[in-house]
Design a protein around this motif. Structure first.
Motif, PDB file in Angstrom:
ATOM      1  N   GLN A 608       0.796  -1.169  -0.015  1.00 13.72           N
ATOM      2  CA  GLN A 608      -0.219   0.184  -0.134  1.00 13.72           C
ATOM      3  C   GLN A 608       0.871   1.059   0.030  1.00 13.72           C
ATOM      4  O   GLN A 608       0.412   2.374   0.348  1.00 13.72           O
ATOM      5  N   GLU A 610       1.731   3.205  -2.270  1.00 14.72           N
ATOM      6  CA  GLU A 610       1.314   4.318  -3.055  1.00 14.72           C
ATOM      7  C   GLU A 610      -0.105   4.830  -3.123  1.00 14.72           C
ATOM      8  O   GLU A 610      -0.712   5.280  -3.853  1.00 14.72           O
ATOM      9  N   ASP A 611      -0.761   3.633  -2.003  1.00 12.81           N
ATOM     10  CA  ASP A 611      -1.892   3.596  -2.304  1.00 12.81           C
ATOM     11  C   ASP A 611      -2.854   4.739  -1.027  1.00 12.81           C
ATOM     12  O   ASP A 611      -2.762   4.317   0.162  1.00 12.81           O
ATOM     13  N   LYS A 612      -3.521   5.584  -1.554  1.00 10.48           N
ATOM     14  CA  LYS A 612      -4.401   6.584  -0.578  1.00 10.48           C
ATOM     15  C   LYS A 612      -5.593   5.725  -0.440  1.00 10.48           C
ATOM     16  O   LYS A 612      -6.607   6.040  -1.012  1.00 10.48           O
ATOM     17  N   ARG A 613      -5.674   4.497   0.133  1.00 10.39           N
ATOM     18  CA  ARG A 613      -7.026   3.879   0.420  1.00 10.39           C
ATOM     19  C   ARG A 613      -7.968   4.644   1.151  1.00 10.39           C
ATOM     20  O   ARG A 613      -7.545   5.444   1.934  1.00 10.39           O
TER      21      ARG A 613
ATOM     22  N   ASN B  30       4.605   6.243   1.162  1.00 10.65           N
ATOM     23  CA  ASN B  30       4.962   7.191  -0.042  1.00 10.65           C
ATOM     24  C   ASN B  30       3.864   7.663  -0.538  1.00 10.65           C
ATOM     25  O   ASN B  30       3.275   6.884  -1.224  1.00 10.65           O
ATOM     26  N   TYR B  31       3.464   8.834  -0.358  1.00 13.14           N
ATOM     27  CA  TYR B  31       2.167   9.601  -1.054  1.00 13.14           C
ATOM     28  C   TYR B  31       2.544  10.309  -2.246  1.00 13.14           C
ATOM     29  O   TYR B  31       1.465  11.057  -2.694  1.00 13.14           O
ATOM     30  N   TRP B  35      -3.549   8.959  -5.552  1.00 10.28           N
ATOM     31  CA  TRP B  35      -4.341   7.720  -5.838  1.00 10.28           C
ATOM     32  C   TRP B  35      -5.860   8.048  -6.242  1.00 10.28           C
ATOM     33  O   TRP B  35      -6.768   8.248  -5.545  1.00 10.28           O
ATOM     34  N   TYR B  37      -8.595   5.698  -8.154  1.00 10.05           N
ATOM     35  CA  TYR B  37      -8.662   4.344  -9.108  1.00 10.05           C
ATOM     36  C   TYR B  37      -8.888   4.464 -10.472  1.00 10.05           C
ATOM     37  O   TYR B  37      -9.837   5.409 -11.088  1.00 10.05           O
ATOM     38  N   ASN B 116      -8.662  -1.372  -4.515  1.00  8.81           N
ATOM     39  CA  ASN B 116      -9.872  -0.748  -3.786  1.00  8.81           C
ATOM     40  C   ASN B 116     -10.839  -0.351  -4.945  1.00  8.81           C
ATOM     41  O   ASN B 116     -11.698   0.328  -4.513  1.00  8.81           O
TER      42      ASN B 116
END
Lengths: 932, 199
Positions: A608, A610-613, B30-31, B35, B37, B116
């Motif tokens: 996760q 890089e994932d802004k879940r 790491n942002y 993101w 989808y 997701n």
């Protein structure tokens, strides 16, 4: 693309029955095309034909290392068909880092600027598909122009929005998103649903990076959803199997999950209505697959949003029932998604009881025939695990581990290890499970698992003896995995002496058990065991002889590491005194507490990074750092540094319910002060120029004009009672055209709740006035005034930021006190910090009537005949707040005509109020209406 | 809820013993990549595993593309009827996510989506694409896509751009594509005229 040459070529390739023949034909064609290209002077048609052939070969999976230049040339062809193939060619053959991108940027810009929309579209396609830094830097502003220009056709707008999104994703620094926020957000109101869909995707991306700048999208998104779902207002062309544009619905529902729940009661009611309608619509299962899928796509997104808003709400309860039905469904997709969404719920809620009812079904899903479903089942079990069901779940999982897919096992082992550690209620259970896991899962146990066991055993004294006993037991079983040997070696080396007196566990027996497997294990394990042996020498001098023999033997092995250890240990053990040996082999100190290596490993596994879940799998605590939560923390005025997040949230809660009813200023003082500073700051910078003069006139609570320019006139009316108030704001359109995309957002400081009574229209007709009513509630002591931001579209997008004259003094009720009462309380309050005094130079000549009016307008009751000196004012009032109770306010104002000065003394039961009230009155006394 | 009490004493020294060295790698979130989808790739292949069309919306080297598509195709072909339309792609750093797929006659249509993302919504975009192809070609079959691959790409680009749905109205998509064809036709008429003049 009717071209005979191409059709023949494709047919030829299709006729090749074997791969060798195909390769032969391809090579022949490539050679042919290469020569043609080398000769040059090809017509546009031929170039197009050959590029098409190359593209076909590319699709079949052959490497294409030439022809890029020809595709680039085709782009600038005046003929559509050639241009189109050129563009298709570059989108397939080029990537963002390709050197050739530089060559096409200029042609693309030319096509973007072209009046022909079709050329615009081809260019946008190319950027959206390739879109590297080069393109972002040189073309972003052109794309933006196409997006917001009122002259763009909607099919260009759609493409421009998604192209912009691509550029933003790749290079967010190139796009000044906050500056463009307003104009981009307004496009969401576009009548064309396709445009709306594309722009929603774009905003979803931008809003994650710049949540504050895009706050205004929340009401727009809610209204759009309401319109489609509740009012059923949409164009019939966009209905997909009876569902109106499901993709837009999903996107909007998803967008809202990136923001904290809205505080506007109307909006949240509207949203509630939307969610409820979606749930109600889903009670029936449509026969048609597409209809069913589309309906469920929306339902699952709605449930995710409902969980995000409030995971204990009635809607979520209803949703849980639907999910329970889903996980029993015959349809695999529905089962899969039911489990996935339930895991989301379990990951954020405290209330696991509803889910636990279905434990059996979920455990059964581990045996589903589809691995995708099995994975979801595992995740859900992990998320729903707590102290009460940990034993059942862990034992089920261990049983399942033997038959689980290889791909799943490593993850399962990690999860079992984490759950066991987290929810253990008995030491022996933890040790039993972990050792069973290590012995049975064998190769699937990662290094982290046994590291963690060692760490925990070392840190918990009461585990040490039991685990030493158990590892010895496990190491004696015929199938002992190497990992077990590692754990055993470490634990016996440290704590072997604790069990040395038990039967079968004497020092030499411990040594023999370990050494029996010494020869069979890897070098790393052997090195570890050598370290254990030197510890044994320290613990059990009686077996020194046997161990020295081993060291001696290993002094001559080829492996450098083993050899070095053996030599060093030998030397230490044969020293004349045991001093060094004892120092080296002292008991291990406890490990400092750190994040469990298991959790970081699991997180790494789920990639996760890089994932802004919107949520993560796992318990509630793993979900505190999702973007929306971070934003919520930011909203509360905290610096959303991840590290002090927890501290920040904690602080706010304490202040929120801090001793309600007791006007203890000291306790609440720090709460409101820093909070508005953060949110208010950015707005204050953009206060409408000139708005100050209107504001000052309204400070004393009068009704009147708050702002006026050539387009808009804004007026307010207000009334207050105790801690409550009502505020009517009038917006008048002075022009002869309609104002569109009209939106009002209010930013209230913490402690002051402002709710609008109904939803405001999104447009104002020519020369008309609309009214918006707000109800105010003062919950705590507030030292800042609320801000209002009005934005509208008239030719271009404009916005006005104003302060609302809702001062703290509005919530004071005047009272009259008799002399004795007054002085009694005056003394009770006492001097600083609850007393604040200031000498103020009057702006003009002292005017007693004006001074009196200033006090009265700030809702203080003038107590006549209290002060012995006539001309002095004594005034009292009670400040009402709903959560922090009441604050008594007393003051004296002593004018001195000779020096033209006032002396103002304020005493209240809260030092914050004293200071703030003094400032309010000081400004009021200094204010000179003549300067109008 | 842990039962054992946490020992308050804090040892600052690191363990001397070198076998247990690293317990915890620092874990940095790491942002940098925002993101949203999106569809990461589209692969259309037939029952024999022959790839008919691909589109990549995320950057990958040709080698990665080849190995990923091979992997996806093999895994999907191995799945049985009645299994769900979602395949979880594990152990791939470059494309951690899911593949959603559906079979239409001899062709499999497969989208790679983010972990997701809404799977059903993606599946219906896929279905919509097939509907659009069907309307455009008039009862589409594998051969149409083979011989007119550029038209299939055109329909795709009208519906999906950069991995996001841009238009889901079948009428509009097909109308635009037919419009492009007219432009192309007028080009080829000019070409044919020129060719005959030269002759």
């Amino acid at each position: 693309m009717a071209m005979r040459g191409l059709t023949v070529f494709i047919a030829d390739i299709r006729n090749c029955r074997v791969r060798e023949l195909e390769e032969k034909r391809i090579n022949k064609e490539m050679a042919n095309i290469r020569t043609k290209f080398k000769e040059g002077s090809l017509s546009g048609y031929d170039k197009k034909k050959y590029v098409c052939k190359l593209l076909y070969m590319y699709i079949l999976g052959w490497d294409i290392d030439f022809g890029h230049m020809e595709a680039v040339n085709l782009i600038s062809s005046p003929k559509y068909s050639e241009k189109q193939i050129g563009y298709l060619g570059i989108t397939l053959l080029m990537h963002e880092n390709s050197d050739l991108v530089r060559l096409v940027v200029n042609s693309i810009r030319k096509d973007l600027d072209d009046n022909n929309e079709i050329h615009n579209c081809l260019a946008l396609h190319a950027i959206a598909n390739i879109g590297g830094r080069e393109m972002a830097e040189s073309l972003a502003s052109d794309v933006h122009r196409l997006l917001v220009s009122p002259n763009s056709k909607s099919f260009v707008k759609k493409k421009a929005a998604l192209t912009m999104l691509r550029l933003f994703r790749k290079h967010p620094d190139v796009i000044p998103a906050p500056d463009w926020a307003e104009r981009i957000t307004n496009i969401i109101d576009d009548y064309d649903l396709g445009v709306c869909l594309s722009v929603t995707s774009l905003i979803t991306a931008l809003a994650q990076q710049y949540p504050e700048a895009f706050m205004m999208v929340i009401p727009k998104a809610i209204m759009r959803l309401h319109k489609i779902i509740v009012e059923r207002d949409f164009s019939a062309d966009y209905v997909y199997y009876k569902i109106p544009i499901p993709w837009l619905q999903v996107k909007l529902l998803r967008l809202l999950q990136y923001f904290p729940p809205t505080e506007d009661t109307n909006m949240s009611e509207m949203l509630h209505n939307v969610l409820q309608t979606i749930i109600n619509n889903s009670q029936e299962t449509p026969r048609n697959v597409q209809h069913n899928n589309a309906q469920n796509a929306i339902l699952f997104e709605a449930i995710n949003l409902a969980i995000h808003l409030d995971c204990e709400s009635e809607i979520v309860r209803q949703a849980t029932n639907i999910l329970a039905r889903f996980i029993l469904s015959k349809e695999t997709n529905v089962r899969y998604l039911g489990l996935e969404t339930m895991a989301h719920l379990a990951a954020v809620t405290d209330e696991l009881d509803e889910i636990k009812k279905h434990e059996e079904t979920i455990i059964l899903s581990l045996r589903d025939k589809d691995i995708s479903v099995r994975r979801r089942g595992l995740d859900l079990l992990y998320s729903m695990c707590d102290v009460s069901n940990a034993k059942t779940i862990v034992s089920e999982l261990i049983r399942y581990l033997h038959i689980a897919d290889y791909a799943l096992r490593e993850e399962m082992v990690l999860k079992i290890a984490i759950m066991t550690e987290k929810y253990a209620t008995e030491h022996s259970w933890y040790v039993d499970v972990i050792l069973q896991l290590i012995s049975s899962a064998g190769d699937h146990v990662g290094e982290e698992v046994w590291y963690r066991v060692v760490q925990i055993v070392t840190n918990h004294e009461n585990l040490q003896e039991y685990s030493a006993k158990m590892v010895l037991h496990y190491m004696r079983s015929p199938h002992c995995h190497e990992n077990m040997l590692k754990v055993g070696g470490y634990i016996l080396g440290e704590y072997g002496h604790l069990i040395a007196n038990l039967p079968g566990a004497s020092p030499i027996e411990q040594f023999n058990t370990l050494h029996a497997r010494f020869g069979l294990c890897s070098l790393a394990t052997r090195a570890l065991l050598l370290s254990t042996y030197i510890k044994f020498i320290n613990l059990f001098p009686e077996i020194k002889g046997a161990i020295l023999a081993v060291f001696n033997q290993y002094r001559h092995v080829l492996d450098a590491e083993l050899q070095q250890r053996a030599c060093e240990y030998m030397a230490i053990a044969t020293m004349p005194t045991d001093d060094l040996l004892q120092t080296v082999c002292e008991e291990m100190p406890q490990f400092p507490e750190r994040e469990s290596a298991l959790l970081s490993r699991l997180n790494e596994k789920s990639g996760q990074t890089e994932d802004k879940r919107t949520w993560n799998i796992g318990g509630k605590d793993s979900n505190d750092k999702t973007p929306a939560n971070l934003l919520a923390a930011k909203e509360r005025g905290e610096n959303a540094s991840v590290d002090d997040l927890v501290a920040g949230v904690g602080g706010v809660t304490i202040n929120g319910d801090g001793e309600a009813g007791e006007p203890n200023g000291a306790a609440q003082a720090p709460a409101p002060a820093p909070a508005p500073a953060k949110t208010g700051l950015s707005w204050k910078d953009q206060l409408a120029p000139g708005s100050e003069k209107w504001y000052n006139h309204l400070r004393d609570g009068a009704d009147g004009v708050l702002y006026e320019d050539s387009i808009l006139q804004i007026g307010i009316k207000s009334e207050y009672h105790g801690h409550l108030g009502r505020l009517a704001i009038y917006f008048g359109n002075k022009t002869h055209t309609q104002l569109n995309s009209f939106a009002v957002t209010v930013d209230a400081p913490e402690g002051l709740v402002i709710a609008s009574s109904h939803t405001l229209a999104t447009s104002i007709g020519p020369s008309t006035q609309i009214q918006q009513l707000y109800s105010l509630e003062c919950q705590q002591i507030v030292t800042d005034v609320p801000m209002i931001r009005i934005s509208y579209h008239a030719g271009s997008t404009q916005s006005v930021v104003l302060r609302l004259p809702v001062l703290l003094s509005r919530f004071i009720e005047p009272i009259q006190l008799a002399s004795a009462d007054f002085f009694g309380r005056w003394k009770q309050i006492g001097g600083p910090p609850r007393e604040v005094q200031e000498v103020i130079k009057a702006p003009g000549k002292i005017d007693l009537e004006k001074a009196r009016a200033a006090l009265v307008s700030h809702r203080l009751g003038i107590c006549e005949n209290v002060d012995p000196k006539p001309g002095n004012f004594v005034a009292t009032g009670v400040l009402n707040t709903s959560m922090s109770g009441k604050v008594g306010c007393l003051l004296r104002l002593e004018p001195n005509r000779d020096t033209n000065m006032y002396r103002l003394t304020v005493r209240t039961t809260s030092d914050v109020v004293s200071k703030h009230l003094k400032e309010i009155l000081q400004t009021a006394l200094l204010f000179n209406p003549q300067s109008r | 809820m842990r039962t054992w009490s946490r020992n308050e004493s804090n040892h600052s020294g690191f363990p001397l013993w070198h076998a247990v060295r690293i317990f915890c790698q620092p874990y940095n979130v790491n942002y940098s990549d925002s993101w949203v989808y999106q569809i990461n790739f589209i692969i259309i292949f037939n029952r024999q595993g022959k790839i008919r069309l691909t589109r990549w919306y995320q950057y990958m080297t040709d080698k990665q593309k080849a190995s990923l598509s091979q992997d996806v195709v093999t895994q999907i072909l191995a799945r049985k009827r009645g299994m769900c339309n979602i395949l979880e792609l594990e152990g791939r750093r470059e494309a951690r996510g899911k593949a959603i797929y559906k079979r239409y006659a001899s062709l499999f249509f497969c989208f790679g989506i983010d972990w997701n993302d809404n799977e059903l919504s993606g599946l219906e975009v896929l279905h919509k694409y097939v509907e659009c192809l069907d309307q455009y070609f008039g009862n589409v079959c594998e051969l149409d896509i083979i011989y007119n691959y550029s038209a299939a790409y055109q329909v795709m680009d009208e519906m999906l751009l950069g991995g996001h749905a841009q238009e889901t109205n079948k009428k509009i998509v097909v109308k635009h594509c037919k419009g492009f064809d007219k432009l192309e036709e007028s080009d080829s008429i000019v070409h044919n005229l020129r060719a005959s003049n030269i002759a």
